[in-house]
Design a protein around this motif. Structure first.
Motif, PDB file in Angstrom:
ATOM      1  N   SER A   1       0.845  -1.201   0.000  1.00 55.45           N
ATOM      2  CA  SER A   1       0.000   0.000   0.000  1.00 55.45           C
ATOM      3  C   SER A   1       0.872   1.239   0.000  1.00 55.45           C
ATOM      4  O   SER A   1       1.915   1.275   0.666  1.00 55.45           O
ATOM      5  CB  SER A   1      -0.867   0.031   1.258  1.00 55.45           C
ATOM      6  OG  SER A   1      -1.728  -1.051   1.240  1.00 55.45           O
ATOM      7  N   VAL A   2       0.447   2.245  -0.747  1.00 58.03           N
ATOM      8  CA  VAL A   2       1.230   3.485  -0.846  1.00 58.03           C
ATOM      9  C   VAL A   2       0.279   4.680  -0.864  1.00 58.03           C
ATOM     10  O   VAL A   2      -0.942   4.504  -0.939  1.00 58.03           O
ATOM     11  CB  VAL A   2       2.098   3.500  -2.135  1.00 58.03           C
ATOM     12  CG1 VAL A   2       3.297   2.590  -2.005  1.00 58.03           C
ATOM     13  CG2 VAL A   2       1.281   3.129  -3.372  1.00 58.03           C
ATOM     14  N   HIS A   3       0.841   5.889  -0.815  1.00 61.15           N
ATOM     15  CA  HIS A   3       0.018   7.085  -0.908  1.00 61.15           C
ATOM     16  C   HIS A   3       0.732   8.127  -1.765  1.00 61.15           C
ATOM     17  O   HIS A   3       1.759   8.659  -1.367  1.00 61.15           O
ATOM     18  CB  HIS A   3      -0.278   7.634   0.480  1.00 61.15           C
ATOM     19  CG  HIS A   3      -1.241   8.770   0.421  1.00 61.15           C
ATOM     20  ND1 HIS A   3      -2.566   8.578   0.091  1.00 61.15           N
ATOM     21  CD2 HIS A   3      -1.067  10.087   0.580  1.00 61.15           C
ATOM     22  CE1 HIS A   3      -3.161   9.761   0.061  1.00 61.15           C
ATOM     23  NE2 HIS A   3      -2.271  10.695   0.359  1.00 61.15           N
ATOM     24  N   PHE A   4       0.181   8.374  -2.943  1.00 60.39           N
ATOM     25  CA  PHE A   4       0.796   9.319  -3.883  1.00 60.39           C
ATOM     26  C   PHE A   4      -0.200  10.393  -4.300  1.00 60.39           C
ATOM     27  O   PHE A   4      -1.410  10.186  -4.213  1.00 60.39           O
ATOM     28  CB  PHE A   4       1.250   8.572  -5.154  1.00 60.39           C
ATOM     29  CG  PHE A   4       2.570   7.887  -5.012  1.00 60.39           C
ATOM     30  CD1 PHE A   4       3.731   8.489  -5.456  1.00 60.39           C
ATOM     31  CD2 PHE A   4       2.667   6.636  -4.415  1.00 60.39           C
ATOM     32  CE1 PHE A   4       4.957   7.868  -5.314  1.00 60.39           C
ATOM     33  CE2 PHE A   4       3.886   6.002  -4.266  1.00 60.39           C
ATOM     34  CZ  PHE A   4       5.036   6.629  -4.716  1.00 60.39           C
ATOM     35  N   VAL A   5       0.316  11.521  -4.804  1.00 58.92           N
ATOM     36  CA  VAL A   5      -0.538  12.547  -5.413  1.00 58.92           C
ATOM     37  C   VAL A   5      -1.107  11.948  -6.712  1.00 58.92           C
ATOM     38  O   VAL A   5      -0.530  11.019  -7.276  1.00 58.92           O
ATOM     39  CB  VAL A   5       0.247  13.859  -5.727  1.00 58.92           C
ATOM     40  CG1 VAL A   5       0.770  14.501  -4.454  1.00 58.92           C
ATOM     41  CG2 VAL A   5       1.381  13.618  -6.713  1.00 58.92           C
ATOM     42  N   PRO A   6      -2.252  12.485  -7.191  1.00 60.73           N
ATOM     43  CA  PRO A   6      -2.861  11.890  -8.384  1.00 60.73           C
ATOM     44  C   PRO A   6      -2.124  12.207  -9.685  1.00 60.73           C
ATOM     45  O   PRO A   6      -1.529  13.279  -9.823  1.00 60.73           O
ATOM     46  CB  PRO A   6      -4.270  12.502  -8.404  1.00 60.73           C
ATOM     47  CG  PRO A   6      -4.157  13.768  -7.631  1.00 60.73           C
ATOM     48  CD  PRO A   6      -3.075  13.555  -6.611  1.00 60.73           C
ATOM     49  N   LEU A   7      -2.179  11.259 -10.596  1.00 59.22           N
ATOM     50  CA  LEU A   7      -1.687  11.461 -11.960  1.00 59.22           C
ATOM     51  C   LEU A   7      -2.784  12.223 -12.706  1.00 59.22           C
ATOM     52  O   LEU A   7      -3.909  11.747 -12.807  1.00 59.22           O
ATOM     53  CB  LEU A   7      -1.462  10.090 -12.601  1.00 59.22           C
ATOM     54  CG  LEU A   7      -0.760  10.028 -13.943  1.00 59.22           C
ATOM     55  CD1 LEU A   7       0.721  10.343 -13.791  1.00 59.22           C
ATOM     56  CD2 LEU A   7      -0.913   8.646 -14.569  1.00 59.22           C
ATOM     57  N   LEU A   8      -2.471  13.424 -13.188  1.00 61.09           N
ATOM     58  CA  LEU A   8      -3.464  14.275 -13.858  1.00 61.09           C
ATOM     59  C   LEU A   8      -2.985  14.544 -15.273  1.00 61.09           C
ATOM     60  O   LEU A   8      -1.782  14.606 -15.521  1.00 61.09           O
ATOM     61  CB  LEU A   8      -3.620  15.599 -13.093  1.00 61.09           C
ATOM     62  CG  LEU A   8      -4.034  15.475 -11.625  1.00 61.09           C
ATOM     63  CD1 LEU A   8      -3.910  16.817 -10.920  1.00 61.09           C
ATOM     64  CD2 LEU A   8      -5.442  14.922 -11.498  1.00 61.09           C
ATOM     65  N   GLU A   9      -3.950  14.732 -16.190  1.00 57.44           N
ATOM     66  CA  GLU A   9      -3.534  14.819 -17.592  1.00 57.44           C
ATOM     67  C   GLU A   9      -3.217  16.231 -18.091  1.00 57.44           C
ATOM     68  O   GLU A   9      -2.447  16.387 -19.030  1.00 57.44           O
ATOM     69  CB  GLU A   9      -4.587  14.169 -18.484  1.00 57.44           C
ATOM     70  CG  GLU A   9      -4.678  12.682 -18.188  1.00 57.44           C
ATOM     71  CD  GLU A   9      -5.610  11.917 -19.100  1.00 57.44           C
ATOM     72  OE1 GLU A   9      -6.063  12.500 -20.093  1.00 57.44           O
ATOM     73  OE2 GLU A   9      -5.858  10.744 -18.806  1.00 57.44           O
ATOM     74  N   GLN A  10      -3.815  17.256 -17.465  1.00 55.60           N
ATOM     75  CA  GLN A  10      -3.650  18.607 -18.026  1.00 55.60           C
ATOM     76  C   GLN A  10      -2.258  19.170 -17.756  1.00 55.60           C
ATOM     77  O   GLN A  10      -1.772  19.125 -16.632  1.00 55.60           O
ATOM     78  CB  GLN A  10      -4.664  19.600 -17.437  1.00 55.60           C
ATOM     79  CG  GLN A  10      -6.090  19.160 -17.471  1.00 55.60           C
ATOM     80  CD  GLN A  10      -6.442  18.197 -16.335  1.00 55.60           C
ATOM     81  OE1 GLN A  10      -5.566  17.697 -15.620  1.00 55.60           O
ATOM     82  NE2 GLN A  10      -7.695  17.912 -16.179  1.00 55.60           N
ATOM     83  N   ILE A  11      -1.689  19.773 -18.800  1.00 55.09           N
ATOM     84  CA  ILE A  11      -0.416  20.492 -18.651  1.00 55.09           C
ATOM     85  C   ILE A  11      -0.759  21.856 -18.072  1.00 55.09           C
ATOM     86  O   ILE A  11      -1.754  22.462 -18.451  1.00 55.09           O
ATOM     87  CB  ILE A  11       0.237  20.702 -20.046  1.00 55.09           C
ATOM     88  CG1 ILE A  11       0.428  19.371 -20.767  1.00 55.09           C
ATOM     89  CG2 ILE A  11       1.545  21.468 -19.933  1.00 55.09           C
ATOM     90  CD1 ILE A  11       1.358  18.423 -20.094  1.00 55.09           C
ATOM     91  N   GLN A  12       0.048  22.350 -17.151  1.00 55.82           N
ATOM     92  CA  GLN A  12      -0.224  23.719 -16.647  1.00 55.82           C
ATOM     93  C   GLN A  12       1.042  24.532 -16.510  1.00 55.82           C
ATOM     94  O   GLN A  12       2.128  23.998 -16.432  1.00 55.82           O
ATOM     95  CB  GLN A  12      -1.003  23.659 -15.330  1.00 55.82           C
ATOM     96  CG  GLN A  12      -0.169  23.492 -14.096  1.00 55.82           C
ATOM     97  CD  GLN A  12      -1.008  23.408 -12.819  1.00 55.82           C
ATOM     98  OE1 GLN A  12      -2.057  22.789 -12.793  1.00 55.82           O
ATOM     99  NE2 GLN A  12      -0.530  24.026 -11.759  1.00 55.82           N
TER     100      GLN A  12
END
Ligand code: SAH
Length: 215
Positions: A204-215
């Motif tokens: 089990s792990v805890h990571f920030v989400p993978l998001l698609e939008q470039i900013q």
């Protein structure tokens, strides 16, 4: 190889490596790489005294640098004693894990979706003169087709499912290490075998989400 680094943090870093060993990291090449990369230069000065603690730390832009154990574990799973020629990291963040990977692989590509974070990371990496690391602002859920195939892909943000582009860009015998899930996440190891991709849940792990939008 990282060069031009002062001696100030050497002892603290050696203690970090001892703790990693005590927690079960065994690969001597991974431990040596963790012992060489100056983790404190990747975080803001205000929290650099905490850089060698075994915890995740904020790096701005709502993102975090993974704890040393998490980095070591993921890198160990990716390499498992083999020499990797071409590795892709999705989620450069502050560049720490990319710098560790660059100690172990011939060529490392790392992609990030937040432009301002990537620019700051470029500036921080510059004095370390890591010549086998290429950074790019792009959506890593699509992989990096122009440099594919990779014999290792490591993802530093959690995806609801494994992006199919990453599996497609994995060379035969290649490995993908990726946190999968939303609130409950598992670290998944995928191996590209002759019979197709084979998956194994690691922990089990805890990571920030993978998001698609470039900013
Ligand atoms: N390896 C990093 C950890 C950074 S946290 C380190 O050593 O600091 C994860 C990073 O993934 C964040 O910087 C986040 O912006 C980035 N990220 C999230 N989704 C992404 C995507 N689709 N493509 C590229 N980077 C992404």
């Amino acid at each position: 190889m990282v060069s031009g680094i002062g001696m100030t943090s050497d002892r603290t870093r050696a203690r970090m490596v001892e703790r990693l060993k005590a927690r079960g990291i065994q690969d001597t090449l991974v431990l040596a790489a963790m012992g060489r990369v100056p983790r404190h230069v990747f975080v803001d000065e205000g929290i650099s005294v905490r850089a060698y603690e075994d915890s995740a730390l904020p790096i701005g832009f709502g993102q975090t640098i993974s704890a040393p154990y998490t980095v070591a574990r993921m890198v160990e799973l990716l390499f498992q004693g083999r020499k990797l020629t071409k590795v892709l990291e999705v989620g450069t963040g502050c560049g720490y894990q990319a710098a560790v990977l660059a100690q172990l692989a011939t060529e490392v590509y790392s992609v990030e979706r937040i432009g301002a974070l990537l620019e700051r990371t470029r500036a921080r990496l510059w004095p370390l003169m890591i010549r086998n690391l290429r950074l790019k602002l792009t959506d890593g859920t699509k992989g990096l087709p122009e440099a594919a195939p990779f014999d290792g892909i490591i993802v530093a943000a959690a995806a609801p499912q494994i992006p199919s582009a990453l599996l497609a860009q994995l060379a035969p015998g290649g490995r993908l290490v990726i946190p999968v899930g939303e609130r409950q996440q598992q670290l998944i190891l995928v191996e590209q075998t002759e019979a197709g991709p084979v998956q194994r849940a690691i922990e089990s792990v805890h990571f920030v989400p993978l998001l698609e939008q470039i900013q």
